[in-house]
Design a protein around this motif. Sequence first.
Motif, short mmCIF file in Angstrom:
data_model
loop_
_atom_site.label_atom_id
_atom_site.label_comp_id
_atom_site.label_asym_id
_atom_site.label_seq_id
_atom_site.Cartn_x
_atom_site.Cartn_y
_atom_site.Cartn_z
N ILE A 48 -43.11 -62.89 -75.48
CA ILE A 48 -43.17 -61.74 -76.39
C ILE A 48 -43.21 -60.45 -75.57
CG2 ILE A 48 -44.68 -60.54 -78.02
CD1 ILE A 48 -45.36 -63.31 -79.18
N LEU A 49 -43.98 -60.46 -74.49
CA LEU A 49 -44.06 -59.27 -73.64
C LEU A 49 -42.72 -58.97 -72.97
CD1 LEU A 49 -45.79 -57.05 -72.33
CD2 LEU A 49 -46.32 -58.69 -70.53
N THR A 50 -42.01 -60.00 -72.53
CA THR A 50 -40.75 -59.76 -71.83
C THR A 50 -39.68 -59.19 -72.74
OG1 THR A 50 -40.02 -62.05 -72.15
CG2 THR A 50 -41.14 -61.53 -70.08
N THR A 51 -39.81 -59.36 -74.04
CA THR A 51 -38.83 -58.75 -74.95
C THR A 51 -38.87 -57.23 -74.86
OG1 THR A 51 -40.33 -58.74 -76.85
CG2 THR A 51 -38.92 -60.68 -76.57
N GLN A 52 -39.98 -56.69 -74.41
CA GLN A 52 -40.10 -55.23 -74.28
C GLN A 52 -39.31 -54.71 -73.08
OE1 GLN A 52 -41.20 -54.75 -77.38
NE2 GLN A 52 -42.48 -53.10 -76.66
N ILE A 66 -35.13 -51.57 -90.75
CA ILE A 66 -36.52 -52.02 -90.67
C ILE A 66 -36.62 -53.29 -89.82
CG2 ILE A 66 -38.39 -53.05 -92.04
CD1 ILE A 66 -37.58 -51.03 -94.27
N LEU A 67 -35.70 -54.23 -90.02
CA LEU A 67 -35.71 -55.46 -89.22
C LEU A 67 -35.52 -55.17 -87.74
CD1 LEU A 67 -33.70 -57.93 -91.48
CD2 LEU A 67 -36.14 -58.02 -90.90
N VAL A 68 -34.62 -54.25 -87.42
CA VAL A 68 -34.39 -53.91 -86.02
C VAL A 68 -35.63 -53.22 -85.44
CG1 VAL A 68 -33.01 -52.49 -84.47
CG2 VAL A 68 -31.91 -53.80 -86.25
N ASN A 69 -36.22 -52.32 -86.19
CA ASN A 69 -37.42 -51.64 -85.71
C ASN A 69 -38.57 -52.63 -85.50
OD1 ASN A 69 -36.28 -49.13 -85.55
ND2 ASN A 69 -37.04 -48.45 -87.53
N MET A 70 -38.59 -53.68 -86.31
CA MET A 70 -39.63 -54.70 -86.14
C MET A 70 -39.50 -55.38 -84.77
SD MET A 70 -41.56 -55.43 -89.01
CE MET A 70 -41.72 -57.18 -89.02
N SER A 71 -38.27 -55.53 -84.29
CA SER A 71 -38.08 -56.15 -82.97
C SER A 71 -38.66 -55.30 -81.85
CB SER A 71 -36.60 -56.43 -82.71
OG SER A 71 -35.90 -55.23 -82.47
N ILE A 72 -38.82 -54.01 -82.10
CA ILE A 72 -39.40 -53.11 -81.11
C ILE A 72 -40.92 -53.04 -81.29
CG2 ILE A 72 -39.46 -50.72 -80.28
CD1 ILE A 72 -36.65 -50.44 -81.58
N VAL A 73 -41.34 -52.89 -82.52
CA VAL A 73 -42.74 -52.60 -82.83
C VAL A 73 -43.63 -53.84 -82.75
CG1 VAL A 73 -44.22 -51.92 -84.76
CG2 VAL A 73 -42.21 -50.57 -84.21
N LEU A 74 -43.14 -54.97 -83.23
CA LEU A 74 -43.98 -56.16 -83.33
C LEU A 74 -44.54 -56.65 -81.99
CD1 LEU A 74 -45.12 -57.87 -85.58
CD2 LEU A 74 -43.16 -59.37 -85.39
N PRO A 75 -43.72 -56.80 -80.94
CA PRO A 75 -44.32 -57.24 -79.66
C PRO A 75 -45.35 -56.25 -79.12
CG PRO A 75 -41.93 -57.43 -79.58
CD PRO A 75 -42.27 -56.71 -80.85
N TYR A 76 -45.06 -54.98 -79.27
CA TYR A 76 -45.98 -53.94 -78.80
C TYR A 76 -47.31 -54.04 -79.56
CZ TYR A 76 -47.78 -49.27 -77.89
OH TYR A 76 -48.57 -48.22 -77.52
N ALA A 77 -47.23 -54.17 -80.87
CA ALA A 77 -48.44 -54.22 -81.69
C ALA A 77 -49.24 -55.49 -81.42
CB ALA A 77 -48.08 -54.11 -83.17
N ILE A 78 -48.55 -56.61 -81.21
CA ILE A 78 -49.27 -57.86 -80.92
C ILE A 78 -50.10 -57.70 -79.64
CG2 ILE A 78 -48.97 -60.24 -80.13
CD1 ILE A 78 -46.57 -60.43 -82.06
#
Length: 186
Positions: A63-67, A100-112
């Motif tokens: 999850i971290l590496t997706t960033q 929204i779905l694309v933004n989730m790919s950015i926001v979700l790993p960061y928030a986790i």
Amino acid sequence: NVTINEGTDRERGEVGRNMGPNVFNSVIVSGLTVLIAIPLATMAAYVFSRYEFPGGQFLLVWILTTQFIPAIIVAIPFFTLFQRLEVFGQPLLGTRAGLILVNMSIVLPYAIWMIKGFVDALPEEVEEAAFVDGCTEWQVLWHVALPMVRPGILVAAVFSFIMSWNEFLYALIIGREMRTMQVALM
């Protein structure tokens, strides 16, 4: 036949006019991204912090590496996916739902990762005491852990909103005619 180029909005002096729909799109996309991402990130962070399961550490690092993946690398796959993927008979490309779905790919790993840091800081003894008092796992999460982690969740929500609000590349490529404020100011 001579065609006269009328120029961009900026050259015509029209930047900033009729920005209402664009600001509305930005607020809706950013707000819904946060409203969907934060509960998912909170539950994921709690699970990663409190439970051991096979592959858990690997999944957390993944999850971290997706960033680390540049946004432009995944823009074309998202574009082609949303061009073909239909919801209610229309492609996701150029819709708020797609953005929204694309933004989730950015926001979700960061928030986790951000919320996980706050959950890790909670003493496990407080949750164990709630179990001893007869709470179920959901009651411990809802009545004990969440109130103590609420400031961290709020911080993650604010940062997630800002990240989604400031997103330009995906809004330009995926948003298409549904322009957000950042694209309209270009």
